[in-house]
Design a protein around this motif. Structure first.
Motif, PDB file in Angstrom:
ATOM      1  N   THR A  11       0.936  -1.222  -0.198  1.00  0.00           N
ATOM      2  CA  THR A  11       0.057   0.128   0.031  1.00  0.00           C
ATOM      3  C   THR A  11       0.835   1.089   0.083  1.00  0.00           C
ATOM      4  OG1 THR A  11      -0.019   0.282   2.440  1.00  0.00           O
ATOM      5  CG2 THR A  11      -1.775  -1.347   1.275  1.00  0.00           C
ATOM      6  N   ALA A  18      -3.553  -5.279   5.156  1.00  0.00           N
ATOM      7  CA  ALA A  18      -4.270  -4.474   6.164  1.00  0.00           C
ATOM      8  C   ALA A  18      -4.550  -5.471   7.256  1.00  0.00           C
ATOM      9  CB  ALA A  18      -5.459  -3.939   5.453  1.00  0.00           C
ATOM     10  N   ASP A  22      -6.102  -8.733   5.765  1.00  0.00           N
ATOM     11  CA  ASP A  22      -6.932  -8.546   4.509  1.00  0.00           C
ATOM     12  C   ASP A  22      -5.945  -8.027   3.373  1.00  0.00           C
ATOM     13  OD1 ASP A  22      -8.676  -7.467   2.714  1.00  0.00           O
ATOM     14  OD2 ASP A  22      -9.845  -6.331   3.895  1.00  0.00           O
ATOM     15  N   TRP A  25      -7.111  -5.225  -1.140  1.00  0.00           N
ATOM     16  CA  TRP A  25      -6.871  -3.945  -1.754  1.00  0.00           C
ATOM     17  C   TRP A  25      -5.732  -4.106  -2.739  1.00  0.00           C
ATOM     18  CZ3 TRP A  25      -1.688  -3.592  -1.816  1.00  0.00           C
ATOM     19  CH2 TRP A  25      -0.758  -4.298  -0.931  1.00  0.00           C
ATOM     20  N   SER A  26      -5.274  -5.094  -2.836  1.00  0.00           N
ATOM     21  CA  SER A  26      -4.130  -5.668  -3.748  1.00  0.00           C
ATOM     22  C   SER A  26      -4.506  -5.870  -4.982  1.00  0.00           C
ATOM     23  CB  SER A  26      -3.221  -6.549  -3.216  1.00  0.00           C
ATOM     24  OG  SER A  26      -3.728  -7.746  -3.053  1.00  0.00           O
ATOM     25  N   GLU A  29      -8.150  -1.746  -8.869  1.00  0.00           N
ATOM     26  CA  GLU A  29      -8.742  -0.432  -8.331  1.00  0.00           C
ATOM     27  C   GLU A  29      -9.855  -0.520  -7.129  1.00  0.00           C
ATOM     28  OE1 GLU A  29     -10.224   1.653 -12.020  1.00  0.00           O
ATOM     29  OE2 GLU A  29      -8.508   0.841 -13.109  1.00  0.00           O
ATOM     30  N   GLY A  30     -10.135  -1.501  -6.532  1.00  0.00           N
ATOM     31  CA  GLY A  30     -11.090  -1.313  -5.518  1.00  0.00           C
ATOM     32  C   GLY A  30     -10.947  -2.685  -4.725  1.00  0.00           C
ATOM     33  N   PRO A  31     -11.500  -2.941  -3.502  1.00  0.00           N
ATOM     34  CA  PRO A  31     -11.478  -4.187  -2.833  1.00  0.00           C
ATOM     35  C   PRO A  31     -12.035  -5.406  -3.825  1.00  0.00           C
ATOM     36  CG  PRO A  31     -12.241  -2.515  -1.420  1.00  0.00           C
ATOM     37  CD  PRO A  31     -12.346  -1.998  -2.954  1.00  0.00           C
ATOM     38  N   HIS A 153       0.454   0.094  -4.538  1.00  0.00           N
ATOM     39  CA  HIS A 153      -0.959   0.355  -4.803  1.00  0.00           C
ATOM     40  C   HIS A 153      -1.313   1.879  -4.358  1.00  0.00           C
ATOM     41  CE1 HIS A 153      -1.782  -3.540  -6.854  1.00  0.00           C
ATOM     42  NE2 HIS A 153      -0.297  -4.018  -6.036  1.00  0.00           N
ATOM     43  N   VAL A 155      -3.352   3.081  -2.556  1.00  0.00           N
ATOM     44  CA  VAL A 155      -4.380   2.902  -1.202  1.00  0.00           C
ATOM     45  C   VAL A 155      -3.780   2.983  -0.219  1.00  0.00           C
ATOM     46  CG1 VAL A 155      -4.339   0.380  -1.495  1.00  0.00           C
ATOM     47  CG2 VAL A 155      -6.160   1.298  -0.371  1.00  0.00           C
ATOM     48  N   VAL A 157      -4.234   2.022   3.961  1.00  0.00           N
ATOM     49  CA  VAL A 157      -4.880   1.070   4.825  1.00  0.00           C
ATOM     50  C   VAL A 157      -4.875   1.336   6.221  1.00  0.00           C
ATOM     51  CG1 VAL A 157      -5.104  -0.655   2.865  1.00  0.00           C
ATOM     52  CG2 VAL A 157      -3.280  -0.875   4.716  1.00  0.00           C
TER      53      VAL A 157
END
Length: 194
Positions: A11, A18, A22, A25-26, A29-31, A153, A155, A157
């Motif tokens: 991230t 995360a 989790d 995110w990887s 573009e979204g979960p 990425h 994002v 977290v």
């Protein structure tokens, strides 16, 4: 001497997972999305070029729960089929004191991980790739990592498992590659300055 590389998806705030391990995110573009075809191919080509992969237990369990049979799943894309084959064929070493069995071209090491990594690095053969925060952290602290491939990425977290571990000394690096992938993902690859 073999080159030891540590590369993972990260991230922007520096985490490989995360909270709660989790990894949603990887993917892109979204979960729960998938990585771009270009990024997936980059990871697949990296697996193909690896002489020996070194895994910590958690990463091993995540990879071995999916990739050994991913090419047999209905609707598997050609890139997934290729990655699954490459992953199965790639020689692997898993470092763990809590599991007692590994499969798919893999050897289990239950003893001193740093000593074994140093022994493998000093030998002949293709490049070594290390994965898993705890295992890579031990190799970092021991000064064994020759290359860092940080696939960042876009994002944040806010916490979780960090890519880098706390170090006792500075490690100076040379930037050897940058590359942008779809979705704002950026690869930065560094070699350790020795």
């Amino acid at each position: 001497m073999r080159k030891l590389a540590f590369g993972m998806n990260v991230t922007l705030d520096g985490y490989i997972a995360a909270p709660g391990d989790d990894l949603g995110w990887s993917g892109g573009e979204g979960p729960d999305s998938s990585p771009s075809a270009e990024l997936f191919q980059w990871w697949s080509d990296r697996v193909e070029a690896t002489g020996l992969a070194l895994y910590g237990r958690k990463l091993w369990e995540a990879m071995s729960s999916h990739w050994p049979t991913a090419d047999k799943r209905p609707g598997a894309a050609p890139a997934e089929i290729e990655f699954a084959r490459r992953w199965r064929d790639m020689p692997k070493v898993v470092f763990s004191s809590t599991i007692d069995r590994v499969d798919w071209n893999t050897r289990l090491v239950t003893g001193d991980a740093v000593a074994e990594i140093a022994r493998l690095r000093a030998g002949d053969g293709g490049p070594l790739d290390i994965g898993g925060a705890t295992l890579a952290g031990a190799a970092m602290r021991a000064g064994l990592i020759d290359e860092y491939a940080v696939v960042t990425h876009p994002v944040l977290v806010g916490g979780g498992t960090p890519f880098f571990t706390a170090l006792d000394n500075w490690v100076n690096l040379n930037l050897v590659e940058t590359r942008t992938f779809p979705g704002g993902v950026v690869l930065t690859r560094y070699e350790t300055r020795r």
